[in-house]
Design an enzyme around this catalytic site. Structure first.
Site, short mmCIF file in Angstrom:
data_model
loop_
_atom_site.label_atom_id
_atom_site.label_comp_id
_atom_site.label_asym_id
_atom_site.label_seq_id
_atom_site.Cartn_x
_atom_site.Cartn_y
_atom_site.Cartn_z
N GLU A 50 0.69 -1.38 0.07
CA GLU A 50 -0.28 -0.33 -0.08
C GLU A 50 0.44 0.75 -0.35
O GLU A 50 0.75 2.47 -0.74
CB GLU A 50 -1.71 0.11 1.50
CG GLU A 50 -2.12 -1.35 0.88
CD GLU A 50 -1.53 -2.61 1.74
OE1 GLU A 50 -2.69 -3.56 2.18
OE2 GLU A 50 -0.59 -2.23 2.49
N PHE A 112 -11.94 -6.27 14.50
CA PHE A 112 -10.93 -7.24 13.22
C PHE A 112 -10.67 -5.90 12.44
O PHE A 112 -11.36 -5.46 10.97
CB PHE A 112 -10.71 -8.13 12.58
CG PHE A 112 -9.93 -8.61 11.67
CD1 PHE A 112 -9.03 -9.37 12.21
CD2 PHE A 112 -10.17 -8.70 10.08
CE1 PHE A 112 -8.19 -9.90 11.45
CE2 PHE A 112 -9.45 -9.96 9.28
CZ PHE A 112 -8.14 -10.28 10.05
N GLN A 113 -9.16 -5.51 12.19
CA GLN A 113 -9.08 -4.68 11.13
C GLN A 113 -9.72 -3.08 11.61
O GLN A 113 -9.62 -2.79 9.95
CB GLN A 113 -8.80 -5.02 9.85
CG GLN A 113 -8.02 -6.61 9.95
CD GLN A 113 -8.05 -6.65 8.47
OE1 GLN A 113 -8.88 -6.78 7.31
NE2 GLN A 113 -6.11 -7.10 7.77
N LYS A 162 -18.47 -0.81 5.42
CA LYS A 162 -18.95 -1.91 4.17
C LYS A 162 -20.34 -1.80 4.02
O LYS A 162 -20.85 -2.46 3.02
CB LYS A 162 -18.03 -4.01 4.79
CG LYS A 162 -18.77 -4.24 3.89
CD LYS A 162 -18.04 -5.84 4.57
CE LYS A 162 -18.48 -6.95 3.68
NZ LYS A 162 -17.56 -6.82 2.45
N MET A 468 23.31 10.58 2.63
CA MET A 468 23.25 11.55 3.19
C MET A 468 23.23 11.63 4.79
O MET A 468 24.17 12.78 5.26
CB MET A 468 21.53 11.87 3.29
CG MET A 468 21.44 13.46 3.18
SD MET A 468 22.23 14.81 2.78
CE MET A 468 21.80 14.65 1.08
#
Length: 572
Positions: A50, A112-113, A162, A468
């Site tokens: 993602e 969940f999630q 959902k 760097m």
């Protein structure tokens, strides 16, 4: 006729002209993916992570000028977007990111999630909301695209539970939307603009500082016209580079922490600084008490909050760059800046921007070959030393565009952003300039490039270190290279001061890595091989080409100003 929320979602994408969506499926967005499966006019790009997904959307947006669109599931899918949202926020990139959410009845129950992604991202989005009612869905979708692309562009996050996705409701998608409290400024205060121009016209040592707002506002032509009519020299921030062609005689170079000596001295010595489209962040100003100490400062920016936040200015103007410059061009007259420009030229002669050419292949040489090889290209960088060398030595303007992570400085940006740019501009050459550290943060996106048939050219600068940070350790920390050697293995000396005969081999072998994905891999160790490698990459239209350039560990980015010091105190 009523339709489901997921059907309205797809209808909204069509109405907004979306042709590409970067999406990663999961339980709370499966219904939307199922609806996208049923149509053929919106391309669904499946990345491999993602974070890569949202960086690809950023590259797509920057390369095309369109809104980048993301779709991910709830929980970890959503939280993996946060770095990209912050990156887009600081660099003003228009994104609309959709996250799935657990059903409304489960929100707040530690399902969940389930995460409060809107709360988590409130400080790095222009707007974020969880849809609470199906009847509001169309209006919220319209608001999302309107907010993302208007005013100061930026990321918007819409969290869709959902059950909202499957509920039926009104099929109407609004043609326009009115948002109370959101009225982007579209006008120019003529009185303030006249005051600014009178001040600029009276200057003996005027200087223009252009930032990324020039590109965002599509004001490049207007800026060029204004510079040529007034004959005032111009410097840029890193994000502003290419605001006018870098080959133009009135363009001096970048200012700031790794800016040219002459540019930083010019900022310190000018009597009027005309700044447009920049936030005056610390990488440009250094010690605020010593920034442009002799100058009256004019500041034009579309974001009211940016003006006088870091640098107190004498003439503030809230305006988009394009209309402001259009009006200024109507008044612009040639000014006598010859003596001032000659003085700046003298400073440039004292300390030119140049790397030594007697110690083998240098980053400057590679950039010069890229300049010769690609007259039209989108060049994307990751973050680190290679990014600074690119902004120092690449020629930009016209048909050559630079995309980089400026405000947040996100390592791992380069490869996915280049892939997104190539998807958006399939007929342009896209070159990704990256380092061995940044590349490994999202190297899995090579698979995305392969399956999307996006033959980007990856120029990977390998100096075996996180360069760097190593540079700062070399200059300011007594060469104590803590946590920066990418060859270091268990058993290496705890006090190693740099490469030696006992160093273990580098992991991974980047050429073999490219080949195992089905890409082309080339290793370059000396200047005589650069052109041949770039020519081969240009011919490879079937798959990406990774060119690994072996760079000396000792190469550092100069000039450099230590953080917090005045910009005129440069290490040369």
């Amino acid at each position: 006729m009523d339709i489901t929320g997921r059907k309205l979602f797809v209808k909204a994408l069509r109405e907004e002209g979306v042709d590409t969506i970067f999406g990663y499926p999961g339980g709370m967005v499966t219904d939307i993916f199922d609806e996208l499966y049923k149509q053929e006019d919106i391309q669904v790009v499946l990345p491999r992570h993602e974070q890569g997904l949202i960086f690809e959307a950023e590259g797509y947006a920057k390369a095309t000028g369109k809104v980048g669109v993301c779709l991910v599931t709830s929980g970890p899918g959503a939280t993996n977007l946060i770095t990209g949202l912050a990156d887009a926020h600081y660099d003003s990139i228009p994104l609309v990111c959709f996250t799935g959410q657990v059903p409304l009845s489960l929100i707040g129950n530690d399902a969940f999630q389930e995460v409060d992604i809107v709360g988590m991202t409130r400080s790095v989005t222009k707007y974020g909301v969880t849809v609470q009612d199906r009847k509001d869905l169309g209006r919220i979708l319209k608001m999302a695209f309107h907010i993302a692309r208007t005013g100061k562009p930026g990321p918007v996050l819409i969290d869709i539970p959902k059950d909202i996705q499957v509920q039926s409701g009104d099929s109407e998608y609004p043609k326009e939307v009115s948002i109370r409290g959101y009225k982007p400024n579209e006008s120019v205060h003529i009185g303030q603009l006249k005051k600014a121009y009178r001040l600029l016209k009276s200057a003996k040592r005027p200087l223009i500082l252009a930032g990324g707002g020039i590109h965002i506002g599509h004001a490049n032509d207007e800026l060029l016209k204004f510079v040529e009519r007034t004959q005032i020299p111009l410097v840029t921030t890193i994000m502003g580079k290419g605001a006018i062609p870098t080959s133009h005689p009135l363009y001096l170079g970048n200012s700031g922490m790794h800016g040219k000596y002459a540019c930083n001295i010019a900022v310190s010595e000018c009597d009027v600084l005309f700044s447009i489209g920049t936030r005056f962040n610390d990488r440009i100003t250094g010690d605020l008490n010593e920034f442009a100490p002799r100058a009256k400062i004019i500041h034009i920016d579309v974001d009211t909050a940016a003006i006088s936040r870091n640098v107190v200015v004498d003439v503030p103007i809230v305006a988009d760059a394009k209309p402001a410059l259009e009006k200024l061009c109507e008044w612009a007259e040639e000014q006598d800046t010859l003596k001032w420009r000659e003085k700046i030229k003298g400073w440039d002669s004292e300390h030119p921007l140049e790397m030594r050419r007697d110690r083998g292949m240098t980053p400057q040489m590679i950039m010069e070959h890229i300049n010769k090889m690609y007259k039209e290209a989108v060049i994307v960088t990751d973050v680190g030393q290679h990014q600074m060398w690119a902004t120092q030595y690449l020629e930009l303007g016209g048909r050559r565009q630079l995309i980089t992570s400026g405000g947040l400085g996100s390592m791992g940006f380069g490869l996915p952003a280049a892939i997104g740019a190539k998807i958006g501009q399939p007929y342009k050459h896209v070159i990704c300039i990256t380092g061995d550290g940044g590349f490994q943060m999202n190297m899995q996106e090579m698979a995305t490039a392969i399956v999307q048939k996006a033959p980007v050219t990856i120029c990977l600068f390998n100096n075996y270190y996180l360069g760097m940070v190593r540079q700062m350790q070399q200059l300011f920390y007594g060469k104590r290279y803590a946590g920066t050697c990418l060859r270091r293995q268990k058993g290496c000396s705890a006090t190693c001061k740099g490469p030696n005969e006992a160093c273990p081999p580098y992991v991974p072998d980047f050429v073999k890595f490219a080949e195992c994905y089905g890409a082309h891999g080339i290793r370059v160790t000396e200047e005589s091989q650069i052109q041949e490698a770039l020519e081969a990459a240009k011919r490879n239209e079937d798959a990406p080409t990774l060119i690994e350039f072996i760079i000396s560990t000792d190469e550092i980015v100069l000039p450099m100003v230590k953080g917090g010091n005045p910009m005129k105190e440069m290490i040369l």
